[in-house]
Design a protein around this motif. Structure first.
Motif, PDB file in Angstrom:
ATOM      1  N   MET A  40       0.849  -1.180   0.000  1.00  0.00           N
ATOM      2  CA  MET A  40       0.000   0.000   0.000  1.00  0.00           C
ATOM      3  C   MET A  40       0.895   1.244   0.000  1.00  0.00           C
ATOM      4  N   ILE A  41       0.286   2.392  -0.226  1.00  0.00           N
ATOM      5  CA  ILE A  41       1.042   3.647  -0.239  1.00  0.00           C
ATOM      6  C   ILE A  41       0.493   4.574   0.840  1.00  0.00           C
ATOM      7  N   VAL A  42       1.387   5.022   1.711  1.00  0.00           N
ATOM      8  CA  VAL A  42       1.042   5.997   2.739  1.00  0.00           C
ATOM      9  C   VAL A  42       1.501   7.366   2.256  1.00  0.00           C
ATOM     10  N   HIS A  43       0.615   8.339   2.334  1.00  0.00           N
ATOM     11  CA  HIS A  43       0.960   9.694   1.884  1.00  0.00           C
ATOM     12  C   HIS A  43       0.084  10.716   2.590  1.00  0.00           C
ATOM     13  N   ALA A  44       0.591  11.920   2.708  1.00  0.00           N
ATOM     14  CA  ALA A  44      -0.151  13.023   3.318  1.00  0.00           C
ATOM     15  C   ALA A  44      -0.689  13.903   2.201  1.00  0.00           C
ATOM     16  N   VAL A  45      -2.016  14.101   2.198  1.00  0.00           N
ATOM     17  CA  VAL A  45      -2.608  14.777   1.035  1.00  0.00           C
ATOM     18  C   VAL A  45      -3.814  15.629   1.448  1.00  0.00           C
ATOM     19  N   PRO A  46      -3.961  16.819   0.852  1.00  0.00           N
ATOM     20  CA  PRO A  46      -5.158  17.630   1.086  1.00  0.00           C
ATOM     21  C   PRO A  46      -6.193  17.413  -0.022  1.00  0.00           C
ATOM     22  N   ASP A  47      -7.427  17.735   0.266  1.00  0.00           N
ATOM     23  CA  ASP A  47      -8.491  17.802  -0.746  1.00  0.00           C
ATOM     24  C   ASP A  47      -8.779  16.489  -1.460  1.00  0.00           C
TER      25      ASP A  47
ATOM     26  N   ARG B 140      -5.530  14.502   5.697  1.00  0.00           N
ATOM     27  CA  ARG B 140      -4.791  13.667   6.643  1.00  0.00           C
ATOM     28  C   ARG B 140      -3.775  12.788   5.921  1.00  0.00           C
ATOM     29  N   VAL B 141      -3.024  12.030   6.705  1.00  0.00           N
ATOM     30  CA  VAL B 141      -2.165  10.979   6.174  1.00  0.00           C
ATOM     31  C   VAL B 141      -3.052   9.789   5.866  1.00  0.00           C
ATOM     32  N   LYS B 142      -2.968   9.301   4.628  1.00  0.00           N
ATOM     33  CA  LYS B 142      -3.848   8.233   4.164  1.00  0.00           C
ATOM     34  C   LYS B 142      -3.038   7.011   3.753  1.00  0.00           C
ATOM     35  N   MET B 143      -3.713   5.876   3.669  1.00  0.00           N
ATOM     36  CA  MET B 143      -3.111   4.670   3.112  1.00  0.00           C
ATOM     37  C   MET B 143      -4.024   4.169   1.993  1.00  0.00           C
ATOM     38  N   GLU B 144      -3.450   4.008   0.798  1.00  0.00           N
ATOM     39  CA  GLU B 144      -4.236   3.632  -0.377  1.00  0.00           C
ATOM     40  C   GLU B 144      -3.509   2.583  -1.201  1.00  0.00           C
ATOM     41  N   THR B 145      -4.251   1.913  -2.049  1.00  0.00           N
ATOM     42  CA  THR B 145      -3.633   0.984  -2.989  1.00  0.00           C
ATOM     43  C   THR B 145      -2.822   1.784  -4.014  1.00  0.00           C
ATOM     44  N   PRO B 146      -1.813   1.177  -4.624  1.00  0.00           N
ATOM     45  CA  PRO B 146      -1.076   1.871  -5.685  1.00  0.00           C
ATOM     46  C   PRO B 146      -2.000   2.313  -6.820  1.00  0.00           C
TER      47      PRO B 146
ATOM     48  N   ALA C 168      11.879   2.766   7.593  1.00  0.00           N
ATOM     49  CA  ALA C 168      11.176   3.979   7.163  1.00  0.00           C
ATOM     50  C   ALA C 168       9.695   3.694   6.944  1.00  0.00           C
ATOM     51  N   ALA C 169       9.390   2.564   6.321  1.00  0.00           N
ATOM     52  CA  ALA C 169       8.000   2.193   6.075  1.00  0.00           C
ATOM     53  C   ALA C 169       7.238   2.005   7.384  1.00  0.00           C
ATOM     54  N   GLU C 170       7.911   1.443   8.374  1.00  0.00           N
ATOM     55  CA  GLU C 170       7.259   1.249   9.673  1.00  0.00           C
ATOM     56  C   GLU C 170       6.957   2.589  10.344  1.00  0.00           C
ATOM     57  N   TYR C 171       7.881   3.539  10.248  1.00  0.00           N
ATOM     58  CA  TYR C 171       7.621   4.868  10.803  1.00  0.00           C
ATOM     59  C   TYR C 171       6.466   5.550  10.065  1.00  0.00           C
ATOM     60  N   ALA C 172       6.384   5.333   8.754  1.00  0.00           N
ATOM     61  CA  ALA C 172       5.276   5.890   7.984  1.00  0.00           C
ATOM     62  C   ALA C 172       3.950   5.275   8.427  1.00  0.00           C
ATOM     63  N   MET C 173       3.953   3.972   8.664  1.00  0.00           N
ATOM     64  CA  MET C 173       2.741   3.287   9.133  1.00  0.00           C
ATOM     65  C   MET C 173       2.325   3.823  10.501  1.00  0.00           C
ATOM     66  N   GLN C 174       3.277   4.055  11.383  1.00  0.00           N
ATOM     67  CA  GLN C 174       2.957   4.607  12.695  1.00  0.00           C
ATOM     68  C   GLN C 174       2.314   5.980  12.561  1.00  0.00           C
TER      69      GLN C 174
ATOM     70  N   TYR D   5       0.581   7.050  10.005  1.00  0.00           N
ATOM     71  CA  TYR D   5      -0.775   6.826   9.496  1.00  0.00           C
ATOM     72  C   TYR D   5      -1.707   6.363  10.613  1.00  0.00           C
ATOM     73  N   ARG D   6      -1.237   5.423  11.414  1.00  0.00           N
ATOM     74  CA  ARG D   6      -2.093   4.822  12.450  1.00  0.00           C
ATOM     75  C   ARG D   6      -2.474   5.806  13.554  1.00  0.00           C
ATOM     76  N   ARG D   7      -1.673   6.842  13.748  1.00  0.00           N
ATOM     77  CA  ARG D   7      -2.042   7.806  14.793  1.00  0.00           C
ATOM     78  C   ARG D   7      -2.932   8.924  14.241  1.00  0.00           C
ATOM     79  N   ASN D   8      -3.471   8.689  13.030  1.00  0.00           N
ATOM     80  CA  ASN D   8      -4.443   9.621  12.428  1.00  0.00           C
ATOM     81  C   ASN D   8      -3.868  11.032  12.291  1.00  0.00           C
ATOM     82  N   THR D   9      -2.653  11.103  11.784  1.00  0.00           N
ATOM     83  CA  THR D   9      -1.979  12.391  11.617  1.00  0.00           C
ATOM     84  C   THR D   9      -2.676  13.245  10.565  1.00  0.00           C
ATOM     85  N   LEU D  10      -2.943  14.485  10.906  1.00  0.00           N
ATOM     86  CA  LEU D  10      -3.604  15.403   9.979  1.00  0.00           C
ATOM     87  C   LEU D  10      -2.602  16.014   9.011  1.00  0.00           C
TER      88      LEU D  10
END
Length: 202
Positions: A73-80, A90-96, A123-129, A131-136
């Motif tokens: 999956m891809i974790v990324h921070a995105v508006p709109d 927020r920080v989201k997790m989506e399929t490629p 790095a991926a684990e830190y990104a998952m963390q 995402y999981r803490r619902n970062t805006l």
């Protein structure tokens, strides 16, 4: 007769919309690895503004590949890009496939850290963390405050925590539509790092 024609047109429209929804520019058969960094360029106003500011770049957005129960999956921070009414930026997790939907992307690239297998996993684990803490999403683009994050900040933060700085210390003064001038990282600061190798561009 008119009713039948209207029904036919409505059906065709719905099928067309569903087909577009399922489309992606992500190449079939492309195998992602945990920790890969993915870039995309969109056609929206914000994307154009980033591209105008980022003279050294080809992309306006960046994310990181994670492993979620065996699925890439891809974790990324995105508006709109809300998933439902009232969904905050927020920080989201989506399929490629969704990350590279033609609604949001008209070009993309996958890059991978050369030679190292441990740092990308960390790095991926830190990104998952994150995402999981619902970062805006960080609308102030302030990478000194990691309670909220923008796209480059998320990737840089994850890799820096794992032991490798990708973006360096340079920051750019830019103006985005409807915003005051901000000072931030840009996708090219990460993409042009010589520690990364291109896997595929599309």
């Amino acid at each position: 007769m008119k009713t039948a024609i209207c029904l036919a047109l409505l059906t065709a429209t719905l099928i067309s919309c569903n087909d577009k929804k399922d489309l992606t520019i992500f190449p079939a058969g492309c195998e992602l690895k945990t920790g890969d960094i993915v870039f995309r360029r969109g056609g929206g106003i914000s994307s154009h503004a980033v591209m105008m500011a980022d003279r050294n770049g080809r992309y306006s957005h960046v994310g990181i590949v994670v492993d979620s129960a065996g699925k890439k999956m891809i974790v990324h921070a995105v508006p709109d890009e809300p998933d439902f009414e009232g969904d905050p930026d927020r920080v989201k997790m989506e399929t490629p496939e969704k990350f590279f939907s033609p609604i949001n992307a008209n070009a993309g690239e996958v890059k991978r850290l050369k030679g190292d297998t441990i740092i990308p996993l960390k790095a991926a684990e830190y990104a998952m963390q994150t995402y999981r803490r619902n970062t805006l999403f960080d609308h102030d683009y302030d990478d000194s405050d990691t309670t909220k994050m923008y796209c480059c900040e998320l990737v840089e933060f994850a890799y820096a925590k794992a032991g490798l700085t990708l973006a360096g210390t340079e920051r750019h003064d830019i103006s985005l539509p409807g915003m005051k001038k901000i000072r931030c990282m840009l996708p090219s600061d990460i993409c042009n790092n010589k520690s990364l190798k291109k896997i595929i561009a599309f």
